[in-house]
Design an enzyme around this catalytic site. Structure first.
Site, PDB file in Angstrom:
ATOM      1  N   ASN A  70      -4.469   7.281   7.113  1.00  0.00           N
ATOM      2  CA  ASN A  70      -4.454   7.019   5.678  1.00  0.00           C
ATOM      3  C   ASN A  70      -5.527   7.908   5.066  1.00  0.00           C
ATOM      4  OD1 ASN A  70      -4.356   5.965   3.104  1.00  0.00           O
ATOM      5  ND2 ASN A  70      -5.513   4.119   3.619  1.00  0.00           N
ATOM      6  N   GLY A  71      -5.200   8.619   3.991  1.00  0.00           N
ATOM      7  CA  GLY A  71      -6.171   9.515   3.374  1.00  0.00           C
ATOM      8  C   GLY A  71      -5.582  10.905   3.254  1.00  0.00           C
ATOM      9  N   HIS A 104       1.351   8.007 -37.976  1.00  0.00           N
ATOM     10  CA  HIS A 104       0.927   9.408 -37.872  1.00  0.00           C
ATOM     11  C   HIS A 104       1.792  10.148 -36.860  1.00  0.00           C
ATOM     12  CE1 HIS A 104      -2.418   8.716 -40.544  1.00  0.00           C
ATOM     13  NE2 HIS A 104      -2.673   7.612 -39.874  1.00  0.00           N
ATOM     14  N   ARG A 112       0.818  -1.214   0.000  1.00  0.00           N
ATOM     15  CA  ARG A 112       0.000   0.000   0.000  1.00  0.00           C
ATOM     16  C   ARG A 112       0.850   1.263   0.000  1.00  0.00           C
ATOM     17  NH1 ARG A 112      -5.236  -1.306   1.257  1.00  0.00           N
ATOM     18  NH2 ARG A 112      -5.696   0.876   1.616  1.00  0.00           N
ATOM     19  N   LYS A 135       2.488  -2.729 -17.899  1.00  0.00           N
ATOM     20  CA  LYS A 135       3.199  -3.721 -17.066  1.00  0.00           C
ATOM     21  C   LYS A 135       4.700  -3.496 -17.153  1.00  0.00           C
ATOM     22  CE  LYS A 135       1.099  -5.136 -14.935  1.00  0.00           C
ATOM     23  NZ  LYS A 135      -0.260  -4.871 -14.727  1.00  0.00           N
ATOM     24  N   GLU A 137      -2.102  -2.753 -21.829  1.00  0.00           N
ATOM     25  CA  GLU A 137      -1.757  -3.404 -20.564  1.00  0.00           C
ATOM     26  C   GLU A 137      -0.308  -3.901 -20.574  1.00  0.00           C
ATOM     27  OE1 GLU A 137      -2.855  -3.424 -17.772  1.00  0.00           O
ATOM     28  OE2 GLU A 137      -2.148  -5.203 -16.732  1.00  0.00           O
TER      29      GLU A 137
END
Ligand code: G6P
Length: 608
Positions: A101-102, A504, A27, A485, A481
């Site tokens: 947290n926040g 282009h 986290r 990654k 994706e």
């Protein structure tokens, strides 16, 4: 963003907190800290850098004695990663220690206000105002102080607070940031997420906004801001500890890549009954689906890339217009939606701040919200009108793999469900697609088995400066994706382009040795991809192609070919992404990088 853990019981708190934080490092991992109630009052130890540094500093926790404490692992928002900005933060007298947290949005105003009242700030964080506010409002009743604090602050928070006057209990609350309560025998816990406490209990409460919890070793009391007691249902976590452990693998990311066949089977199998898609608890009736004027898919990061695949799938199969937008844009772009628009939110964590707010905006505008979520009990899962869970199990590596893959299967099933309920798909075609879904786990297991070939290719290009991923329609969606990654874990510059768009402008960047990963699995566009490969080869690029088995003509054009098993275009993205995941993994591994915790990133982005 940021992990919180708290403990009260008979054991020593500091080693427990360190262990819990080690499960939450995904986290955020800029710094870490703990506060423990000791015989001499609250002791705070915190340190910039990874948790290992803190652990060493406090001898694995043995240097602080006490059976109650709170801990934090940080992803910096306000103020650089530093010892001072790390949590826990103390009030000036040292009576309160706070982990948060926040984001406190009005912290500058509060900082001014408190400074005028004589409080001294030592950090640059928004959190420090909370510690001082507790001190300011506390008149001997911690609950009263908590209520006053949360009435004063604006923004999002999960808070754990120790008060030196109370050696037997601590208090916590949440608003818009996740916090769970773990129920043990003679011990109780708080945590941002289940893995932090899973080896100690499977019984948890999910806190709602502004529910305040007071934890003692033998008691957990939850109240609202009117001090009324709330009784909640205990949720029993149904994964075992090994699901959130590395289990012998060097990295969570690799383990999670390997788990994809199982995760997809778990997501698909329970929803196929007697040759039909059965989405239990989903309240989308044929009447409702018939009146849908538009599907809006809203998500962030890899989940957004699933949405891009979803657009191609749903539009081709159902001829319903689909818009896909990143959640941080959706909220502010005045989306044209109404009660006939189905807004599909995709989120592994169910806690991504932008996706949550997009969901709420969609509801305000009268749309039905349908969530594809992995984390049971998360905010999005609780607030959306319908939830289709992906049964990927806990995903720990910051770079998602199995969650992405199960989200893809959820999108296929949603699209098939529309067609089935509207009766616009023939029984034969429905059967064919269902068989394709059922066949995916084995096909992916086969791709993973050939990992040595992909590892070899990675070994040839891991020092590349720039890698382009190109493809058309479904392949373009997966290219997005693949590119993400690679850049997130290997730090190699990378871009994904619709192959036809390359000329282009971006083709100007092709030069001798530029690496191009060309996805060539969409059958009707195979020849067009061969032309695009020729174009980049003519400018000196090295091409790694991904193609369907049997399409061997590609060997004449590409420098390397990775074959994936034959399958329908619809489910092909699920196959194509796997070699791209493995390629990124091996490149990052050869570069010796911290694969599970890439720099500057966090798994769960709970701030806007
Ligand atoms: C972070 C993660 C990504 C994820 C995105 C959205 O950026 O690193 O892997 O795709 O958040 O997260 P969500 O939990 O909403 O799927």
């Amino acid at each position: 963003m940021c992990g919180i853990v708290g403990y009260v019981g008979n054991k020593q708190a500091a080693p427990f907190l360190l262990e819990g934080l080690s499960k939450l490092e995904y986290r955020g991992y800029d710094s870490a800290g703990v506060a423990v109630m000791t015989d001499e009052g609250i002791v705070v130890k915190k340190k910039k850098g990874r948790l290992a540094g803190l652990s060493e500093m406090i001898d694995g926790g043995n240097a602080i004695r006490g059976t109650m404490g709170i801990g934090h692992t940080r992803w910096a928002t306000h103020g650089e990663p530093s010892d001072t900005n790390s949590h826990p933060h103390l009030s000036n007298s040292g009576r309160f220690a706070v982990v948060h947290n926040g984001i406190i949005e009005n912290y500058l105003r509060l900082r001014d206000y408190l400074t005028k009242k004589g409080f001294e700030f030592i950090s640059e964080t928004d959190t420090e105002v909370i510690a001082h506010l507790f001190e300011y409002y506390y008149k001997g009743d911690i609950i009263d102080a908590m209520i006053k604090v949360i009435n004063k602050v604006e923004g999002s928070y999960a808070l754990g607070v120790l008060c030196a006057d109370d050696p037997d209990s601590f208090i916590a609350v949440r608003k818009e940031s996740p916090l769970i309560v773990g129920l043990g025998e003679g011990e109780n816990f708080i945590a941002s997420d289940i893995p932090a406490i899973l080896s100690h209990t499977k019984n948890v409460y999910f806190l709602e906004n502004n529910e305040i919890v007071i934890l003692k070793k033998n008691q957990v009391k939850i109240i609202n801001t009117d001090r009324e007691e709330i009784s909640k249902e205990v949720y029993v976590v149904d994964w075992d500890v090994s699901a959130a452990e590395k289990g012998g693998y060097e990295h969570f990311m690799f383990k999670e890549i390997m788990e994809q066949p199982r995760a997809i089977a778990d997501t698909v199998s329970p929803r196929i009954k007697d040759g039909r898609i059965v989405l239990d608890d989903i309240m989308l009736t044929a009447d409702y689906i018939r009146n849908i004027n538009k599907v809006y898919i809203v998500a962030c990061g890899s989940a957004y890339h699933v949405g891009v695949v979803g657009k191609y799938v749903i539009e081709q199969m159902n001829r319903i217009p689909v818009e896909v937008m990143v959640a941080s844009e959706f909220r502010y772009c005045s989306p044209i939606i109404d009660e006939h628009t189905l807004v599909v939110l995709i989120s592994q964590s169910g806690e991504t701040a932008d996706t949550i707010e997009a969901m709420r905006e969609a509801k305000r505008l009268g749309s039905r919200t349908f969530a594809i979520v992995n984390a049971v009990g998360s905010t999005i899962a609780r607030e959306a009108d319908d939830v289709l869970y992906t049964w990927a199990g806990p995903e720990i590596a910051v770079a998602t793999t199995k969650a992405y893959s199960t989200q893809l299967t959820a999108i296929y099933m949603l699209s098939l469900y529309f067609a089935q309920e509207l009766d616009t798909i023939s029984p034969e075609l429905l059967r064919k697609y269902i068989n394709a879904l059922n066949a995916l786990p084995d096909k992916i297991a086969g791709i993973v088995e050939n990992k040595a070939d992909i590892q070899y290719i990675a070994s040839q290009y891991y020092s590349a400066k720039s890698v382009f991923f190109i493809g058309r329609t479904f392949d373009y969606a997966v290219a997005l994706e693949g590119s993400l990654k690679l850049k997130e874990i290997s730090y190699i510059h990378s871009e994904a382009y619709a192959a036809g768009e390359l000329k282009h402008g971006t083709i100007a960047l092709m030069e001798e040795g530029t690496v191009v990963v060309a996805l060539c699995t969409v059958k009707k566009l195979f020849d067009k991809m061969l032309s695009n490969i020729k174009e980049v080869k003519a400018r000196g690029a090295v091409v790694i192609a991904i193609a369907e088995e049997g399409h061997t003509e590609i060997e004449k054009e590409a420098d390397h070919v990775i074959y994936v098993p034959k399958c329908d275009d619809l489910t092909m993205p699920s196959e194509v992404v796997v070699p791209l995941q493995l390629f990124s993994y091996y490149v990052a591994s050869l570069k010796g990088l911290d694969i599970d915790k890439p720099r500057n990133l966090a798994k769960s982005v709970t701030v806007e």
